[in-house]
Design a protein around this motif. Sequence first.
Motif, short mmCIF file in Angstrom:
data_model
loop_
_atom_site.label_atom_id
_atom_site.label_comp_id
_atom_site.label_asym_id
_atom_site.label_seq_id
_atom_site.Cartn_x
_atom_site.Cartn_y
_atom_site.Cartn_z
N LYS A 25 0.74 -1.17 -0.01
CA LYS A 25 0.08 0.12 -0.13
C LYS A 25 0.83 1.29 0.11
O LYS A 25 1.99 1.23 0.52
N GLN A 26 0.49 2.23 -0.77
CA GLN A 26 1.25 3.40 -0.80
C GLN A 26 0.76 4.48 -0.03
O GLN A 26 -0.30 4.97 -0.01
N VAL A 27 1.47 5.41 0.72
CA VAL A 27 1.51 6.57 1.46
C VAL A 27 2.49 7.38 1.18
O VAL A 27 3.47 7.20 1.43
N THR A 28 2.14 8.77 1.12
CA THR A 28 2.89 9.86 0.85
C THR A 28 2.73 10.70 2.10
O THR A 28 1.64 11.22 2.23
N ILE A 29 3.97 11.29 2.55
CA ILE A 29 3.96 12.25 3.66
C ILE A 29 4.45 13.36 3.06
O ILE A 29 5.75 13.42 2.64
N ASN A 30 3.74 14.53 3.18
CA ASN A 30 4.27 16.02 2.43
C ASN A 30 4.21 16.81 3.71
O ASN A 30 3.24 17.33 4.21
N ALA A 31 5.57 17.34 3.97
CA ALA A 31 5.76 17.91 5.03
C ALA A 31 6.68 19.17 4.87
O ALA A 31 7.36 19.24 3.98
N VAL A 32 6.30 20.41 5.46
CA VAL A 32 7.03 21.39 5.48
C VAL A 32 8.55 21.32 5.77
O VAL A 32 8.84 20.40 6.51
N PRO A 33 9.48 22.00 5.25
CA PRO A 33 11.02 21.76 5.51
C PRO A 33 11.22 22.01 6.83
O PRO A 33 10.39 22.40 7.63
N MET A 34 12.21 21.31 7.18
CA MET A 34 12.78 21.48 8.92
C MET A 34 12.07 20.30 9.79
O MET A 34 12.19 20.39 10.76
N MET A 35 11.45 19.38 9.10
CA MET A 35 10.69 18.44 9.80
C MET A 35 11.32 17.24 9.79
O MET A 35 10.96 16.28 10.55
N GLY A 36 12.54 17.10 8.98
CA GLY A 36 13.24 15.67 8.72
C GLY A 36 13.48 15.15 9.99
O GLY A 36 13.42 13.80 10.36
N ASP A 37 14.07 15.87 11.19
CA ASP A 37 14.60 15.04 12.51
C ASP A 37 13.42 14.51 13.23
O ASP A 37 13.69 13.54 13.92
N MET A 38 12.08 14.90 12.96
CA MET A 38 10.93 14.20 13.43
C MET A 38 10.43 13.12 12.58
O MET A 38 9.93 12.28 13.00
N VAL A 39 10.31 13.57 11.44
CA VAL A 39 9.48 12.65 10.39
C VAL A 39 10.22 11.49 9.98
O VAL A 39 9.78 10.29 9.89
N VAL A 75 9.19 7.66 10.32
CA VAL A 75 8.78 6.87 8.99
C VAL A 75 9.55 5.58 9.29
O VAL A 75 8.96 4.44 8.77
N MET A 76 10.68 5.45 9.74
CA MET A 76 11.46 4.28 9.84
C MET A 76 10.74 3.35 10.77
O MET A 76 10.79 2.17 10.43
N HIS A 77 10.44 3.96 11.73
CA HIS A 77 9.61 3.01 12.74
C HIS A 77 8.30 2.50 12.19
O HIS A 77 7.95 1.22 12.37
N ILE A 78 7.56 3.32 11.48
CA ILE A 78 6.35 2.96 10.97
C ILE A 78 6.56 1.84 9.78
O ILE A 78 6.10 0.82 9.68
N SER A 79 7.58 1.93 8.96
CA SER A 79 8.09 1.07 8.12
C SER A 79 8.35 -0.47 8.63
O SER A 79 8.02 -1.35 7.90
#
Length: 200
Positions: free
Chosen positions: A3-17, A21-25
């Motif tokens: 199943k495909q899911v895309t997360i579209n986040a504003v910049p500077m969220m990488g440390d949290m997102v 994502v690694m945990h969810i995967s």
Amino acid sequence: MLKQVTINAVPMMGDMVVPAVMHISHTMPDIQITYRSTLDMADLSDGCTIGVRAGVEPSTQEMEVSWLGRIGLALVAAPEYIAQRGKPSSPADLAQHVFASNDFSDAGTPWSRWLHEVVPTPNIVFRTDDETLLRQAIKSGRCAGFLPISSLCWSAELVEILPAREEWALPLWLVRCHNASEACVSVGAELADMMSRQLF
């Protein structure tokens, strides 16, 4: 079939997102997640896309909006930079420092507005809308800059030179359409839970 899911986040969220994502995967191996860092608001009507937006609460009847919390930012620098220029003891000292900044527009974020009010424009020596490049510029030891407080956890080589202030904080929202897929709903719930723990 994945199943495909895309997360579209504003910049500077990488440390949290990214950790989320690694945990969810790992916990949801039947879902393939794509993470996009962009200021552009994605079309969420496909039911497979989650938006992480900043600022004023998104208002739309077609979308489900959830409050995540506020992201705190601190002014940080590499030890090499501090060795050359020292640590500012107050905002007045910042006129003697140089900075990397987000290129969202001068009034795009609370911390950008504050920085442009406090330091002369020539002191902002590097501007980018790419969070990876912003981090690289700060880590180079040639300038200071704003990064989320979480960056200090993931980047031990960075040092806080001015602590987070209430006026720099930015509200964050998770947005998805009402008829989102089951996979999108599951990923969104887990992402919201993991991100909200790092916000205030």
